[in-house]
Write a protein that holds these residues in place. Structure first.
Motif, PDB file in Angstrom:
ATOM      1  N   ALA A 143       5.911  -9.805   0.716  1.00 51.06           N
ATOM      2  CA  ALA A 143       4.910  -9.024   1.340  1.00 51.06           C
ATOM      3  C   ALA A 143       4.647  -7.831   0.288  1.00 51.06           C
ATOM      4  CB  ALA A 143       5.716  -8.375   2.524  1.00 51.06           C
ATOM      5  N   MET A 144       5.612  -7.264  -0.353  1.00 54.00           N
ATOM      6  CA  MET A 144       5.295  -6.101  -1.458  1.00 54.00           C
ATOM      7  C   MET A 144       4.484  -6.849  -2.582  1.00 54.00           C
ATOM      8  SD  MET A 144       8.518  -3.702  -1.496  1.00 54.00           S
ATOM      9  CE  MET A 144       9.614  -4.967  -1.906  1.00 54.00           C
ATOM     10  N   VAL A 147       0.740  -7.473  -1.272  1.00 52.98           N
ATOM     11  CA  VAL A 147      -0.093  -6.190  -1.254  1.00 52.98           C
ATOM     12  C   VAL A 147      -0.498  -5.727  -2.761  1.00 52.98           C
ATOM     13  CG1 VAL A 147       0.062  -3.800  -0.448  1.00 52.98           C
ATOM     14  CG2 VAL A 147       0.865  -5.591   1.075  1.00 52.98           C
ATOM     15  N   MET A 148       0.475  -5.728  -3.456  1.00 54.83           N
ATOM     16  CA  MET A 148       0.314  -5.254  -4.990  1.00 54.83           C
ATOM     17  C   MET A 148      -0.738  -6.100  -5.813  1.00 54.83           C
ATOM     18  SD  MET A 148       0.450  -3.110  -7.255  1.00 54.83           S
ATOM     19  CE  MET A 148       1.445  -1.917  -6.551  1.00 54.83           C
ATOM     20  N   LEU A 150      -3.186  -8.030  -4.244  1.00 59.83           N
ATOM     21  CA  LEU A 150      -4.474  -7.685  -3.774  1.00 59.83           C
ATOM     22  C   LEU A 150      -4.844  -6.533  -4.288  1.00 59.83           C
ATOM     23  CD1 LEU A 150      -3.889  -8.911  -0.178  1.00 59.83           C
ATOM     24  CD2 LEU A 150      -5.314 -10.070  -1.906  1.00 59.83           C
ATOM     25  N   VAL A 151      -3.992  -5.256  -4.451  1.00 58.24           N
ATOM     26  CA  VAL A 151      -4.655  -4.172  -4.958  1.00 58.24           C
ATOM     27  C   VAL A 151      -5.188  -4.356  -6.574  1.00 58.24           C
ATOM     28  CG1 VAL A 151      -3.942  -1.686  -5.429  1.00 58.24           C
ATOM     29  CG2 VAL A 151      -3.199  -2.775  -3.227  1.00 58.24           C
TER      30      VAL A 151
END
Length: 210
Positions: A143-144, A147-148, A150-151
């Motif tokens: 999950a982390m 997210v990273m 995608l950013v």
């Protein structure tokens, strides 16, 4: 060691500003790699930066994500392991960028790929009080990481990154560095951990047991 490494980045940038070409000769151009030229740029490019904002962001990244990784490799052996891990993930990021942009003569510079390498490794230990690595299949790690990434992708496509100065953001190098860090930290801990640590490493990817 992570704090010293973070502090070294602005110092190196200060010296870079004193060079006649501002450090441009130390940058990496992917196209030259495939012509058998300027291989040294893969290495030297991670020690130069575009401006003070750029170097400050990377120094903060090393300061934030370096300590959890450094603590996995204690003692003199660990210092060597930490520094080589930083360099190898930076090289992986630059080489990955060259694979994607084989014909590009754009100059690539910055420690961002190595910082993302530290981040990929740190994500596998964050939240673990016993200091052991999360499995690559661990939901929290995935999950982390998602997210990273995608950013990272958004910053590359939109280009709204402090310190970029209008230059193209090498988000591909960041991604390759992150993946290299996440994959290599297990074997790296086996190679460079202190003999007094309590890690019990199974054969699966060389990672300490979760």
């Amino acid at each position: 060691m992570a704090v010293i490494l973070a502090a070294s980045l602005p110092v190196l940038f200060w010296f870079q500003n004193g060079l006649a070409d501002g450090g441009l000769s130390l940058a990496f151009q992917p196209a030259t790699l495939w012509r058998g030229e300027a291989w040294t740029g893969l290495f030297t490019s991670m020690f130069i930066h575009a401006n003070w904002t750029h170097v400050a962001m990377n120094a903060l990244g090393v300061f934030a994500f370096g300590p959890p990784v450094a603590r996995l490799m204690s003692g003199a052996r660990g210092v060597v392991g930490f520094l080589t891990f930083y360099i190898v993930t930076g090289l992986a990021g630059a080489f990955g960028y060259a694979l994607v942009h084989a014909g590009s003569y754009d100059a690539l510079g910055g420690a961002s790929a190595a910082v993302f390498g530290l981040m990929g490794a740190a994500f596998r230990v964050l939240g673990r009080r016993d200091g052991r690595l999360r499995a690559l299949s661990d939901r929290r790690f995935l999950a982390m990481a998602a997210v990273m990434m995608l950013v990272n992708l958004a910053s590359g496509l939109i280009g709204l990154v402090p310190g970029a100065g209008g230059a193209r953001v090498a988000w591909e190098a960041h991604a390759f560095g992150f993946v290299a860090g996440a994959l290599l930290i297990g074997p790296w801990v086996k190679l460079f951990r202190s003999r007094r640590t309590s890690f019990d490493s199974p054969p699966d990817l060389g990672d300490p047991s979760a």
